[in-house]
Design a protein around this motif. Structure first.
Motif, PDB file in Angstrom:
ATOM      1  N   THR A  94       0.831  -1.205   0.000  1.00  0.00           N
ATOM      2  CA  THR A  94       0.000   0.000   0.000  1.00  0.00           C
ATOM      3  C   THR A  94       0.864   1.253   0.000  1.00  0.00           C
ATOM      4  O   THR A  94       0.575   2.223  -0.715  1.00  0.00           O
ATOM      5  N   ILE A  95       1.916   1.242   0.782  1.00  0.00           N
ATOM      6  CA  ILE A  95       2.832   2.385   0.820  1.00  0.00           C
ATOM      7  C   ILE A  95       3.465   2.585  -0.551  1.00  0.00           C
ATOM      8  O   ILE A  95       3.516   3.711  -1.065  1.00  0.00           O
ATOM      9  N   ASP A  96       3.940   1.512  -1.162  1.00  0.00           N
ATOM     10  CA  ASP A  96       4.556   1.614  -2.488  1.00  0.00           C
ATOM     11  C   ASP A  96       3.563   2.145  -3.517  1.00  0.00           C
ATOM     12  O   ASP A  96       3.912   2.975  -4.354  1.00  0.00           O
ATOM     13  N   GLN A  97       2.328   1.680  -3.443  1.00  0.00           N
ATOM     14  CA  GLN A  97       1.294   2.150  -4.359  1.00  0.00           C
ATOM     15  C   GLN A  97       1.029   3.636  -4.150  1.00  0.00           C
ATOM     16  O   GLN A  97       0.892   4.401  -5.104  1.00  0.00           O
ATOM     17  N   GLY A  98       0.990   4.066  -2.886  1.00  0.00           N
ATOM     18  CA  GLY A  98       0.780   5.482  -2.579  1.00  0.00           C
ATOM     19  C   GLY A  98       1.917   6.351  -3.088  1.00  0.00           C
ATOM     20  O   GLY A  98       1.688   7.450  -3.611  1.00  0.00           O
ATOM     21  N   VAL A  99       3.138   5.879  -2.957  1.00  0.00           N
ATOM     22  CA  VAL A  99       4.298   6.633  -3.440  1.00  0.00           C
ATOM     23  C   VAL A  99       4.217   6.776  -4.957  1.00  0.00           C
ATOM     24  O   VAL A  99       4.460   7.865  -5.507  1.00  0.00           O
ATOM     25  N   GLN A 100       3.858   5.705  -5.636  1.00  0.00           N
ATOM     26  CA  GLN A 100       3.741   5.763  -7.097  1.00  0.00           C
ATOM     27  C   GLN A 100       2.615   6.704  -7.523  1.00  0.00           C
ATOM     28  O   GLN A 100       2.774   7.484  -8.465  1.00  0.00           O
ATOM     29  N   GLU A 101       1.494   6.651  -6.831  1.00  0.00           N
ATOM     30  CA  GLU A 101       0.379   7.542  -7.155  1.00  0.00           C
ATOM     31  C   GLU A 101       0.747   8.998  -6.907  1.00  0.00           C
ATOM     32  O   GLU A 101       0.397   9.879  -7.704  1.00  0.00           O
ATOM     33  N   ASP A 102       1.468   9.264  -5.816  1.00  0.00           N
ATOM     34  CA  ASP A 102       1.902  10.636  -5.533  1.00  0.00           C
ATOM     35  C   ASP A 102       2.838  11.146  -6.623  1.00  0.00           C
ATOM     36  O   ASP A 102       2.730  12.301  -7.055  1.00  0.00           O
ATOM     37  N   ALA A 103       3.757  10.307  -7.060  1.00  0.00           N
ATOM     38  CA  ALA A 103       4.689  10.711  -8.116  1.00  0.00           C
ATOM     39  C   ALA A 103       3.936  10.999  -9.414  1.00  0.00           C
ATOM     40  O   ALA A 103       4.226  11.989 -10.109  1.00  0.00           O
ATOM     41  N   LEU A 104       2.976  10.162  -9.732  1.00  0.00           N
ATOM     42  CA  LEU A 104       2.180  10.369 -10.939  1.00  0.00           C
ATOM     43  C   LEU A 104       1.352  11.649 -10.835  1.00  0.00           C
ATOM     44  O   LEU A 104       1.285  12.430 -11.793  1.00  0.00           O
ATOM     45  N   ASN A 105       0.756  11.882  -9.675  1.00  0.00           N
ATOM     46  CA  ASN A 105      -0.025  13.116  -9.483  1.00  0.00           C
ATOM     47  C   ASN A 105       0.852  14.357  -9.572  1.00  0.00           C
ATOM     48  O   ASN A 105       0.450  15.376 -10.140  1.00  0.00           O
ATOM     49  N   ASP A 106       2.065  14.287  -9.014  1.00  0.00           N
ATOM     50  CA  ASP A 106       2.994  15.419  -9.105  1.00  0.00           C
ATOM     51  C   ASP A 106       3.359  15.704 -10.553  1.00  0.00           C
ATOM     52  O   ASP A 106       3.440  16.859 -10.973  1.00  0.00           O
ATOM     53  N   LEU A 107       3.585  14.645 -11.327  1.00  0.00           N
ATOM     54  CA  LEU A 107       3.914  14.814 -12.737  1.00  0.00           C
ATOM     55  C   LEU A 107       2.733  15.414 -13.497  1.00  0.00           C
ATOM     56  O   LEU A 107       2.909  16.317 -14.320  1.00  0.00           O
ATOM     57  N   LYS A 108       1.515  14.941 -13.192  1.00  0.00           N
ATOM     58  CA  LYS A 108       0.325  15.492 -13.844  1.00  0.00           C
ATOM     59  C   LYS A 108       0.178  16.979 -13.534  1.00  0.00           C
ATOM     60  O   LYS A 108      -0.129  17.781 -14.416  1.00  0.00           O
ATOM     61  N   GLU A 109       0.396  17.372 -12.274  1.00  0.00           N
ATOM     62  CA  GLU A 109       0.307  18.782 -11.892  1.00  0.00           C
ATOM     63  C   GLU A 109       1.356  19.607 -12.615  1.00  0.00           C
ATOM     64  O   GLU A 109       1.082  20.712 -13.089  1.00  0.00           O
ATOM     65  N   CYS A 110       2.555  19.083 -12.695  1.00  0.00           N
ATOM     66  CA  CYS A 110       3.641  19.800 -13.350  1.00  0.00           C
ATOM     67  C   CYS A 110       3.314  19.993 -14.823  1.00  0.00           C
ATOM     68  O   CYS A 110       3.511  21.082 -15.376  1.00  0.00           O
ATOM     69  N   LEU A 111       2.803  18.961 -15.457  1.00  0.00           N
ATOM     70  CA  LEU A 111       2.457  19.073 -16.871  1.00  0.00           C
ATOM     71  C   LEU A 111       1.292  20.031 -17.089  1.00  0.00           C
ATOM     72  O   LEU A 111       1.265  20.779 -18.073  1.00  0.00           O
ATOM     73  N   ALA A 112       0.341  20.031 -16.172  1.00  0.00           N
ATOM     74  CA  ALA A 112      -0.794  20.955 -16.288  1.00  0.00           C
ATOM     75  C   ALA A 112      -0.347  22.393 -16.095  1.00  0.00           C
ATOM     76  O   ALA A 112      -0.896  23.315 -16.721  1.00  0.00           O
ATOM     77  N   ASP A 113       0.645  22.612 -15.256  1.00  0.00           N
ATOM     78  CA  ASP A 113       1.151  23.963 -15.003  1.00  0.00           C
ATOM     79  C   ASP A 113       2.101  24.450 -16.082  1.00  0.00           C
ATOM     80  O   ASP A 113       2.370  25.649 -16.185  1.00  0.00           O
ATOM     81  N   ALA A 114       2.626  23.542 -16.873  1.00  0.00           N
ATOM     82  CA  ALA A 114       3.588  23.920 -17.912  1.00  0.00           C
ATOM     83  C   ALA A 114       2.857  24.699 -19.003  1.00  0.00           C
ATOM     84  O   ALA A 114       1.924  24.212 -19.614  1.00  0.00           O
ATOM     85  N   THR A 115       3.291  25.934 -19.212  1.00  0.00           N
ATOM     86  CA  THR A 115       2.611  26.778 -20.197  1.00  0.00           C
ATOM     87  C   THR A 115       3.461  27.029 -21.431  1.00  0.00           C
ATOM     88  O   THR A 115       2.935  27.466 -22.441  1.00  0.00           O
ATOM     89  N   ASP A 116       4.728  26.795 -21.333  1.00  0.00           N
ATOM     90  CA  ASP A 116       5.566  26.965 -22.515  1.00  0.00           C
ATOM     91  C   ASP A 116       6.601  25.848 -22.543  1.00  0.00           C
ATOM     92  O   ASP A 116       6.698  25.035 -21.648  1.00  0.00           O
ATOM     93  N   GLU A 117       7.371  25.818 -23.597  1.00  0.00           N
ATOM     94  CA  GLU A 117       8.311  24.717 -23.775  1.00  0.00           C
ATOM     95  C   GLU A 117       9.412  24.693 -22.723  1.00  0.00           C
ATOM     96  O   GLU A 117       9.974  23.649 -22.436  1.00  0.00           O
ATOM     97  N   TYR A 118       9.723  25.814 -22.093  1.00  0.00           N
ATOM     98  CA  TYR A 118      10.762  25.839 -21.065  1.00  0.00           C
ATOM     99  C   TYR A 118      10.248  25.286 -19.732  1.00  0.00           C
ATOM    100  O   TYR A 118      11.016  24.786 -18.925  1.00  0.00           O
ATOM    101  N   SER A 119       8.969  25.370 -19.497  1.00  0.00           N
ATOM    102  CA  SER A 119       8.390  24.847 -18.257  1.00  0.00           C
ATOM    103  C   SER A 119       8.453  23.328 -18.201  1.00  0.00           C
ATOM    104  O   SER A 119       8.447  22.738 -17.142  1.00  0.00           O
TER     105      SER A 119
END
Length: 123
Positions: A94-119
Motif C-alpha cells: 500500500t505504501i509503495d502504491q501510494g508513493v507511485q500515485e503521488d509521483a504520478l499526481n505530481d507529474l500530472k500537476e507539473c504538466l498541467a502547469d507547464a505553459t511553454d516549452e521551457y516549463s
C-alpha cells in the motif's frame, strides 16, 4: 551368543539412528533461547514504531514508520503470526502504491502547469 550379538547390534543401530535424528533435528531447529530474546527485541521495536505513528504527522513520516513496522515483522517471521506477516506485506504494498500515485499526481500537476516549452524541463 549369536542372539546376544544380534541384540547388541540392533541396540547399537538404534542408538546411531536416534543420535543421527537428534543431530539432524538440532541442526534444523531454531534456538529457543535466542529466538525468545530476539522476539523480545523485535516486539519492543514493533511497539515503538506503532506508538510513534500519530495522525498529525506528515505523510512521508507516516510512510517511514509504516515501513519500519512492516520490516520489523517481515524480518522476524518467527516472532509474529502469519496474519501479522500478511498485514505487514500489505502495508508495504500500500505504501509503495501510494508513493507511485503521488509521483504520478505530481507529474500530472507539473504538466498541467507547464505553459511553454521551457516549463517542461522542470517536470
Amino acid at each position: 551368543m549369536p542372539s546376544a550379538a544380534r541384540t547388541l547390534g540392533l541396540i547399537a543401530a538404534a542408538v546411531v539412528l536416534a543420535g543421527g535424528g537428534f543431530a539432524a533435528g538440532r541442526l534444523t531447529a531454531s534456538e529457543h533461547a535466542s529466538t525468545a530474546s530476539d522476539c523480545t527485541e523485535a516486539r519492543k521495536l514493533y511497539r515503538e514504531y506503532i506508538d510513534a505513528v500519530t495522525p498529525d504527522q506528515e505523510p512521508a513520516q507516516q510512510r517511514t514508520n509504516g515501513r519500519m513496522v512492516a520490516n520489523t515483522i517481515l524480518q522476524n517471521p518467527a516472532c509474529f503470526s502469519t496474519a501479522d506477516r500478511a498485514s505487514a506485506q500489505t502495508i508495504l504494498d500500500t505504501i509503495d502504491q501510494g508513493v507511485q500515485e503521488d509521483a504520478l499526481n505530481d507529474l500530472k500537476e507539473c504538466l498541467a502547469d507547464a505553459t511553454d516549452e521551457y516549463s517542461w524541463s522542470d517536470c
